[in-house]
Scaffold this motif. Structure first.
Motif, PDB file in Angstrom:
ATOM      1  N   PRO A 130       5.143   3.977   3.448  1.00 10.67           N
ATOM      2  CA  PRO A 130       4.779   2.669   3.999  1.00 10.67           C
ATOM      3  C   PRO A 130       4.353   1.736   2.871  1.00 10.67           C
ATOM      4  O   PRO A 130       3.809   2.177   1.866  1.00 10.67           O
ATOM      5  CB  PRO A 130       3.596   2.992   4.925  1.00 10.67           C
ATOM      6  CG  PRO A 130       3.738   4.447   5.227  1.00 10.67           C
ATOM      7  CD  PRO A 130       4.332   5.064   3.992  1.00 10.67           C
ATOM      8  N   GLY A 131       4.629   0.470   3.021  1.00 10.74           N
ATOM      9  CA  GLY A 131       4.229  -0.480   1.983  1.00 10.74           C
ATOM     10  C   GLY A 131       5.373  -1.362   1.534  1.00 10.74           C
ATOM     11  O   GLY A 131       5.943  -2.094   2.321  1.00 10.74           O
ATOM     12  N   THR A 145       0.858  -1.173   0.000  1.00 12.03           N
ATOM     13  CA  THR A 145       0.000   0.000   0.000  1.00 12.03           C
ATOM     14  C   THR A 145       0.893   1.221   0.000  1.00 12.03           C
ATOM     15  O   THR A 145       1.549   1.518   1.000  1.00 12.03           O
ATOM     16  CB  THR A 145      -0.902   0.010   1.244  1.00 12.03           C
ATOM     17  OG1 THR A 145      -1.681  -1.184   1.256  1.00 12.03           O
ATOM     18  CG2 THR A 145      -1.822   1.215   1.230  1.00 12.03           C
ATOM     19  N   ILE A 146       0.965   1.898  -1.121  1.00 10.62           N
ATOM     20  CA  ILE A 146       1.835   3.061  -1.259  1.00 10.62           C
ATOM     21  C   ILE A 146       1.037   4.331  -0.989  1.00 10.62           C
ATOM     22  O   ILE A 146      -0.085   4.485  -1.453  1.00 10.62           O
ATOM     23  CB  ILE A 146       2.458   3.113  -2.670  1.00 10.62           C
ATOM     24  CG1 ILE A 146       3.264   1.838  -2.928  1.00 10.62           C
ATOM     25  CG2 ILE A 146       3.331   4.339  -2.827  1.00 10.62           C
ATOM     26  CD1 ILE A 146       4.395   1.593  -1.980  1.00 10.62           C
ATOM     27  N   VAL A 182      29.605  -6.096   9.306  1.00 14.81           N
ATOM     28  CA  VAL A 182      28.149  -6.204   9.252  1.00 14.81           C
ATOM     29  C   VAL A 182      27.576  -4.828   8.948  1.00 14.81           C
ATOM     30  O   VAL A 182      27.974  -3.834   9.574  1.00 14.81           O
ATOM     31  CB  VAL A 182      27.568  -6.719  10.588  1.00 14.81           C
ATOM     32  CG1 VAL A 182      26.045  -6.741  10.542  1.00 14.81           C
ATOM     33  CG2 VAL A 182      28.103  -8.103  10.904  1.00 14.81           C
ATOM     34  N   LEU A 183      26.670  -4.752   7.995  1.00 13.21           N
ATOM     35  CA  LEU A 183      25.989  -3.514   7.625  1.00 13.21           C
ATOM     36  C   LEU A 183      24.484  -3.732   7.715  1.00 13.21           C
ATOM     37  O   LEU A 183      23.995  -4.804   7.349  1.00 13.21           O
ATOM     38  CB  LEU A 183      26.358  -3.087   6.205  1.00 13.21           C
ATOM     39  CG  LEU A 183      27.837  -2.880   5.883  1.00 13.21           C
ATOM     40  CD1 LEU A 183      28.020  -2.608   4.390  1.00 13.21           C
ATOM     41  CD2 LEU A 183      28.408  -1.723   6.707  1.00 13.21           C
ATOM     42  N   ALA A 184      23.757  -2.728   8.189  1.00 14.37           N
ATOM     43  CA  ALA A 184      22.307  -2.883   8.297  1.00 14.37           C
ATOM     44  C   ALA A 184      21.627  -1.527   8.270  1.00 14.37           C
ATOM     45  O   ALA A 184      22.230  -0.493   8.578  1.00 14.37           O
ATOM     46  CB  ALA A 184      21.937  -3.624   9.581  1.00 14.37           C
ATOM     47  N   ARG A 185      20.355  -1.559   7.889  1.00 18.99           N
ATOM     48  CA  ARG A 185      19.492  -0.388   8.036  1.00 18.99           C
ATOM     49  C   ARG A 185      18.057  -0.863   8.195  1.00 18.99           C
ATOM     50  O   ARG A 185      17.583  -1.686   7.414  1.00 18.99           O
ATOM     51  CB  ARG A 185      19.605   0.555   6.847  1.00 18.99           C
ATOM     52  CG  ARG A 185      18.697   1.803   6.984  1.00 18.99           C
ATOM     53  CD  ARG A 185      19.093   2.886   6.029  1.00 18.99           C
ATOM     54  NE  ARG A 185      18.190   4.027   6.077  1.00 18.99           N
ATOM     55  CZ  ARG A 185      18.363   5.164   5.386  1.00 18.99           C
ATOM     56  NH1 ARG A 185      19.432   5.279   4.597  1.00 18.99           N
ATOM     57  NH2 ARG A 185      17.503   6.156   5.481  1.00 18.99           N
ATOM     58  N   LEU A 186      17.414  -0.348   9.220  1.00 22.56           N
ATOM     59  CA  LEU A 186      15.981  -0.565   9.394  1.00 22.56           C
ATOM     60  C   LEU A 186      15.288   0.693   8.892  1.00 22.56           C
ATOM     61  O   LEU A 186      15.416   1.772   9.473  1.00 22.56           O
ATOM     62  CB  LEU A 186      15.647  -0.836  10.863  1.00 22.56           C
ATOM     63  CG  LEU A 186      14.175  -0.981  11.247  1.00 22.56           C
ATOM     64  CD1 LEU A 186      13.423  -1.916  10.312  1.00 22.56           C
ATOM     65  CD2 LEU A 186      14.048  -1.447  12.681  1.00 22.56           C
ATOM     66  N   PHE A 187      14.583   0.569   7.791  1.00 30.52           N
ATOM     67  CA  PHE A 187      13.865   1.686   7.180  1.00 30.52           C
ATOM     68  C   PHE A 187      12.557   1.863   7.944  1.00 30.52           C
ATOM     69  O   PHE A 187      11.650   1.033   7.858  1.00 30.52           O
ATOM     70  CB  PHE A 187      13.626   1.415   5.701  1.00 30.52           C
ATOM     71  CG  PHE A 187      14.896   1.255   4.903  1.00 30.52           C
ATOM     72  CD1 PHE A 187      15.512   2.355   4.317  1.00 30.52           C
ATOM     73  CD2 PHE A 187      15.488   0.005   4.763  1.00 30.52           C
ATOM     74  CE1 PHE A 187      16.689   2.211   3.600  1.00 30.52           C
ATOM     75  CE2 PHE A 187      16.667  -0.145   4.035  1.00 30.52           C
ATOM     76  CZ  PHE A 187      17.271   0.958   3.451  1.00 30.52           C
ATOM     77  N   SER A 188      12.460   2.956   8.693  1.00 26.77           N
ATOM     78  CA  SER A 188      11.360   3.109   9.643  1.00 26.77           C
ATOM     79  C   SER A 188      10.005   3.248   8.968  1.00 26.77           C
ATOM     80  O   SER A 188       9.003   2.735   9.485  1.00 26.77           O
ATOM     81  CB  SER A 188      11.619   4.318  10.551  1.00 26.77           C
ATOM     82  OG  SER A 188      11.760   5.514   9.798  1.00 26.77           O
ATOM     83  N   ALA A 189       9.939   3.921   7.819  1.00 29.26           N
ATOM     84  CA  ALA A 189       8.633   4.145   7.190  1.00 29.26           C
ATOM     85  C   ALA A 189       7.979   2.851   6.704  1.00 29.26           C
ATOM     86  O   ALA A 189       6.842   2.560   7.067  1.00 29.26           O
ATOM     87  CB  ALA A 189       8.765   5.160   6.050  1.00 29.26           C
ATOM     88  N   PRO A 190       8.660   2.026   5.895  1.00 30.10           N
ATOM     89  CA  PRO A 190       8.056   0.753   5.492  1.00 30.10           C
ATOM     90  C   PRO A 190       8.233  -0.364   6.521  1.00 30.10           C
ATOM     91  O   PRO A 190       7.750  -1.475   6.310  1.00 30.10           O
ATOM     92  CB  PRO A 190       8.796   0.408   4.197  1.00 30.10           C
ATOM     93  CG  PRO A 190      10.130   1.052   4.349  1.00 30.10           C
ATOM     94  CD  PRO A 190       9.884   2.319   5.116  1.00 30.10           C
ATOM     95  N   ALA A 213       9.687   5.583  15.321  1.00 29.52           N
ATOM     96  CA  ALA A 213       8.987   6.296  14.254  1.00 29.52           C
ATOM     97  C   ALA A 213       9.781   7.492  13.741  1.00 29.52           C
ATOM     98  O   ALA A 213      10.217   8.348  14.519  1.00 29.52           O
ATOM     99  CB  ALA A 213       7.615   6.752  14.748  1.00 29.52           C
ATOM    100  N   GLY A 214       9.990   7.515  12.402  1.00 31.61           N
ATOM    101  CA  GLY A 214      10.645   8.639  11.754  1.00 31.61           C
ATOM    102  C   GLY A 214      12.132   8.745  11.989  1.00 31.61           C
ATOM    103  O   GLY A 214      12.739   9.748  11.614  1.00 31.61           O
TER     104      GLY A 214
END
Length: 225
Positions: free
Chosen positions: A73-74, A48-49, A184-192, A124-125
């Motif tokens: 989000p989506g 859901t975009i 180790v590399l990581a990213r948690l994308f908060s919006a999706p 969030a954000g």
């Protein structure tokens, strides 16, 4: 397929899978009282975009850690890699519980995981705080203040087009168990509420440097379309 293979992976960072992500690294069992990400599903639901979201514009510029809110989000961020085309590398498994893993003849291993349903770990954000929560969930003993910023290729534009980057947080090369060296590399994308987690472990620092250059040259972080 051997060329331009695109890995659209779905899954969840759960207690049982943490060990395979941190190849060569020690992982503590998360606190059972900590918030647990939702159970994963075998296929992704139809995304859901947000109406009016310009995905092309987001893909056409760099995505620093502070710009995570420009995603909608989506549909999650994904990964494209062609590491199996590089001499010495081969696929161990593909899309196994959300992970694709490679091995090299010199003993290096490289793993990529894309996970969804990461809401319980999201701040969030704030992609920086969210990513630190991801690291702490996988290894409660990690010193999140020691994480370094690293840039990976963002978008699938050809070599004749402008190149863009996306920022990750990482544990830079260090000695792991058994005398290995790892990153180790990581990213948690908060919006999706989805994450990308990458680990590389090699017998020593010299093989790590070579393997990292090869892996990063073949890896692209793909924006949602």
């Amino acid at each position: 397929m051997a060329k331009n293979v695109r890995r659209r992976l779905a899954g969840l960072v759960a207690t049982g899978s943490a060990g395979v992500l941190l190849a060569g690294c020690s992982v503590n069992v998360p606190d059972p009282a900590a918030p647990q990400p939702s159970p994963s599903v075998s296929t992704l639901a139809t995304p859901t975009i947000t109406p009016g979201h310009d995905a092309a514009a987001v893909a056409a510029k760099d995505l620093p850690l502070a710009a995570g809110g420009t995603l909608a989000p989506g549909e999650p961020v994904t990964i494209s890699t062609r590491l199996e085309e590089v001499p010495g590398w081969s696929v161990v498994h593909s899309a196994l519980q959300g992970e694709t893993r490679y091995k090299k003849t010199d003993g290096c291993t490289f793993a990529v995981r894309v996970s969804v349903n990461q809401g319980p770990l999201v701040v969030a954000g704030d992609d920086v705080a969210s990513t630190k929560e991801l690291f702490k969930y996988l290894n409660s003993g990690v010193a999140v203040d020691s994480l370094k910023t690293a840039s990976l290729r963002w978008g699938e534009g050809g070599s004749d087009k402008p190149q863009h980057s996306v920022e990750f947080l990482g544990l830079e090369p260090s000695a792991a168990s058994g005398g290995q060296s790892s990153v180790v590399l990581a990213r948690l994308f908060s919006a999706p509420a989805s994450s990308v987690y990458i680990s590389l472990a090699c017998p020593d620092g010299n093989t790590l440097t070579q393997a990292r250059a090869e892996a990063m040259a073949q890896l692209v972080v793909v924006p949602p379309s």
